[in-house]
Design an enzyme around this catalytic site. Structure first.
Site, PDB file in Angstrom:
ATOM      1  N   LYS A   1       0.485  -1.031   0.294  1.00  0.00           N
ATOM      2  CA  LYS A   1       0.182  -0.011   0.128  1.00  0.00           C
ATOM      3  C   LYS A   1       0.820   1.716   0.138  1.00  0.00           C
ATOM      4  O   LYS A   1       2.247   0.996  -0.001  1.00  0.00           O
ATOM      5  CB  LYS A   1      -1.469  -0.069   1.110  1.00  0.00           C
ATOM      6  CG  LYS A   1      -0.304   0.117   2.499  1.00  0.00           C
ATOM      7  CD  LYS A   1      -1.358  -0.273   3.524  1.00  0.00           C
ATOM      8  CE  LYS A   1      -0.324  -0.291   4.971  1.00  0.00           C
ATOM      9  NZ  LYS A   1      -1.025  -0.867   6.266  1.00  0.00           N
TER      10      LYS A   1
ATOM     11  N   TYR B   1      15.538  30.810   5.103  1.00  0.00           N
ATOM     12  CA  TYR B   1      14.813  31.750   5.415  1.00  0.00           C
ATOM     13  C   TYR B   1      14.965  31.754   7.328  1.00  0.00           C
ATOM     14  O   TYR B   1      15.454  30.979   7.659  1.00  0.00           O
ATOM     15  CB  TYR B   1      13.425  30.822   5.969  1.00  0.00           C
ATOM     16  CG  TYR B   1      12.716  30.828   4.086  1.00  0.00           C
ATOM     17  CD1 TYR B   1      12.761  32.173   3.183  1.00  0.00           C
ATOM     18  CD2 TYR B   1      12.797  29.613   3.310  1.00  0.00           C
ATOM     19  CE1 TYR B   1      12.082  32.408   2.072  1.00  0.00           C
ATOM     20  CE2 TYR B   1      12.152  29.796   1.731  1.00  0.00           C
ATOM     21  CZ  TYR B   1      11.681  30.763   1.192  1.00  0.00           C
ATOM     22  OH  TYR B   1      11.751  31.137   0.129  1.00  0.00           O
TER      23      TYR B   1
END
Length: 365
Positions: free
Chosen positions: A34, A258
Site C-alpha cells: 500500500k 529563511y
C-alpha cells in the site's frame, strides 16, 4: 538532470524477501505494498516479488488494487480497507479479496454475490488494535453467520497487533491469545478456512508464535526494522539522495536561508542541495540533520526549504554534482531506524513522504 532521486535497490528487496521467508518457514507471504509500496513504487516492487514467488499482496485502497491488476499482477490481492459498492467489480473478479470488518459488510456482500459466483473474503477480528475489524466478543456470531452464507467464501481470518514492536510484550501476547481463541472458533465452525494471519513486520521479526500459516510483512520488506535498530538480516531498499547544485563561500556573520536560523561564525564554505520538503525531506532536519557525501557526514545548516537545503562543507572539497545521501547510505547516521528515534518519528513517515517529483532509479545489481 539535477533533481532529487531515490535509488531503489531491487537486489536488496529480493534479499529481504528471502530473509523473511527463512524466518517464517512454510507460512505464505502477503506483501504489503500500500501507499505506493511505502514510497518505493508499487508496480516494480510487485513485479519483483511476483517473480520471487510471493503468495499475494495487501493494499489499503481499491484504486491500489486496480493499479496492480492493470500492471499485469495476477497474484491474489487482499483489500484491507472498507468494503464499498464501487469495489464490487473488483471483488467479483475473484482476484481481489475483500475484508469483512462488520456484520454490515457481510450483509452488503450477501446482496451482491451468489452461491454460484461467491466473493472471496478475509474476516478481520479486532483483538485489541481498536481500529478496523469485528469486535472480539462478536467473533462467534459473525463466523456462524458466514457459515450460513454460501455467497461469501471465507479464505482467511486475521487481526493486527497494536504493540508488536515494543519491548513490553504483555499486550501483544494477550492479543495473540485472543487470536488463538478466534482460530479455534473458526476451525470449529468454518473448517475450510485456509489462512490465519496476525504477524506484521514486528511480529515476523520478534514473535515466531504469531506466524501461523500466513504473514503480512510491510516495512521489513523494504529493509527497515520497526524494532528501533537495524536488523542484521535486512538491507535498506531506498537510498534517498540529492545533487550538489552550488558551492559558495560565506563570510563570518552571513546567514543562511529563511528565518536566518544559521549564521556563520567564521568564513566558511557551504553547498546547496537540490531537495527540500516538497521532496519529502522533513523540516525537522533544519539546523539538525546531516547528509553523507563520499562516506563523510556534513551538517545541514539553516532551514530546510521547499526545494533547497544547505550544508556546511568544512575544509573538504565538495563539487557541483556530488551526491548527498539523506537516508539509506553507508553511514549509521543515515539508517532510518536511528533517524526516526532522533526526530521522534516513525520510519514509515520518511519513506511514504517521498514525493512524486523524486525520480526513482531501479537498481538490480
Amino acid at each position: 538532470m539535477l533533481q532529487p532521486e531515490a535509488d531503489i535497490h531491487l537486489d536488496h528487496l529480493k534479499h529481504n524477501y528471502l530473509a523473511i521467508k527463512k524466518m517464517v518457514g512454510a507460512a505464505e507471504v502477503m506483501a504489503v505494498i500500500k501507499a505506493n509500496a511505502y514510497g518505493h513504487g508499487a508496480i516494480p516492487i510487485a513485479h519483483v516479488l511476483s517473480d520471487m514467488g510471493v503468495h499475494g499482496f495487501c493494499v489499503a485502497l481499491g484504486s491500489e488494487a486496480v493499479e496492480l491488476i492493470n500492471a499485469g499482477i495476477r497474484e491474489p490481492i487482499l483489500h484491507l480497507g472498507k468494503i464499498t459498492s464501487d469495489n464490487f467489480e473488483l471483488y467479483n473478479s475473484g482476484q481481489v479479496h475483500c475484508t469483512i470488518n462488520s456484520i454490515e459488510d457481510l450483509l452488503e456482500l450477501k446482496e451482491n454475490a451468489s452461491a454460484n459466483s461467491p466473493i472471496f473474503a478475509h474476516l478481520k477480528i479486532d483483538t485489541g488494535m481498536g481500529r478496523m475489524g469485528v469486535r472480539f466478543e462478536n467473533a462467534e456470531s459473525i463466523i456462524q453467520m458466514l457459515s450460513e452464507t454460501p455467497e461469501i467464501r471465507v479464505e482467511g481470518v486475521y487481526s493486527h497487533f497494536a504493540t508488536a514492536e515494543e519491548n513490553d510484550t504483555k499486550y501483544r501476547d494477550w492479543q495473540l491469545d485472543q487470536f488463538r481463541k478466534v482460530i479455534k472458533l473458526a476451525n470449529s465452525i468454518l473448517p475450510d478456512i485456509k489462512y490465519f494471519h496476525i504477524a506484521n513486520s514486528a511480529g515476523i521479526l520478534n514473535c515466531p508464535d504469531s506466524h501461523f500459516n500466513m504473514v503480512r510483512p510491510g516495512i521489513s520488506l523494504y529493509g527497515i526494522s520497526p524494532l528501533g535498530k537495524p536488523h542484521h538480516s535486512l538491507n535498506p531498499v531506498m537510498k534517498m539522495k540529492a545533487p550538489v547544485v552550488l558551492v559558495k563561500k560565506m563570510n563570518a556573520g552571513d546567514s543562511v536561508g529563511y528565518s536566518r536560523l544559521y549564521t556563520a561564525e567564521k568564513d566558511e564554505k557551504i553547498a546547496l542541495l537540490q531537495a527540500g520538503y516538497a521532496d519529502g525531506i522533513p523540516t525537522v532536519f533544519s539546523n539538525s540533520g546531516s547528509v553523507e557525501i563520499k562516506g563523510s557526514q556534513y551538517p545541514i545548516i539553516g532551514k530546510v526549504s521547499m526545494d533547497l537545503i544547505a550544508i556546511n562543507c568544512g575544509e573538504d572539497t565538495i563539487k557541483e554534482g556530488d551526491e548527498a545521501v539523506f537516508w539509506g547510505g553507508e553511514h549509521e547516521n543515515t539508517r532510518l531506524e536511528y533517524l526516526a528515534i532522533k526526530y521522534k518519528k516513525i520510519p514509515y513517515e520518511f519513506l511514504t513522504g517521498v514525493s512524486t517529483r523524486v525520480a526513482r532509479n531501479l537498481i538490480n545489481e
